[in-house]
Motif scaffolding. Structure first.
Motif: not given
Length: 110
Positions: A49-51, A57-61, A94-101, A103-110
């Motif tokens: 899911i990307k926006d 700003e503080n992705i670790e929190k 999660v990866e994020s760049k201030k003012n650029f959006g 992306v959340f990544m969800f990995r499902f194990y089957k």
């Protein structure tokens, strides 16, 4: 909003998965730029899911209970997401760049 999820099947608790998606998509829309986008797609066992929003700003929190970077909300939505992912054995990144959006990544194990 652009969605491209073909043949992506997940065995999971429906209500919990719905809550994860609602919380993340709500933030993606709420903190997006005017005229921005939200894209949802899958690749192998991962949902993305990307926006094009304001970024984090503080992705670790972001998964800390009551943490919020803005006046809106209560700061519990992403804490709930993380808690539900852990309970259902879903890897979240999660990866994020201030003012650029973001992306959340969800990995499902089957």
């Amino acid at each position: 909003m652009e969605i491209e999820c073909k043949n992506f099947v997940v065995k999971s608790h429906e209500g919990a998965l719905r809550q994860i998606l609602v919380n993340v998509l709500d933030n993606a829309c709420k903190y997006n730029k005017k005229g921005g986008y939200v894209k949802i797609w899958t690749k192998k066992d991962t949902l993305f899911i990307k926006d094009s929003g304001i970024g984090i700003e503080n992705i670790e929190k972001i998964f800390d209970r009551y943490y919020k970077e803005h006046q809106e909300g209560k700061g519990i939505g992403l804490h709930i997401v993380k808690t539900l992912c852990e309970a259902m054995d879903i890897d979240i990144d999660v990866e994020s760049k201030k003012n650029f959006g973001t992306v959340f990544m969800f990995r499902f194990y089957k």
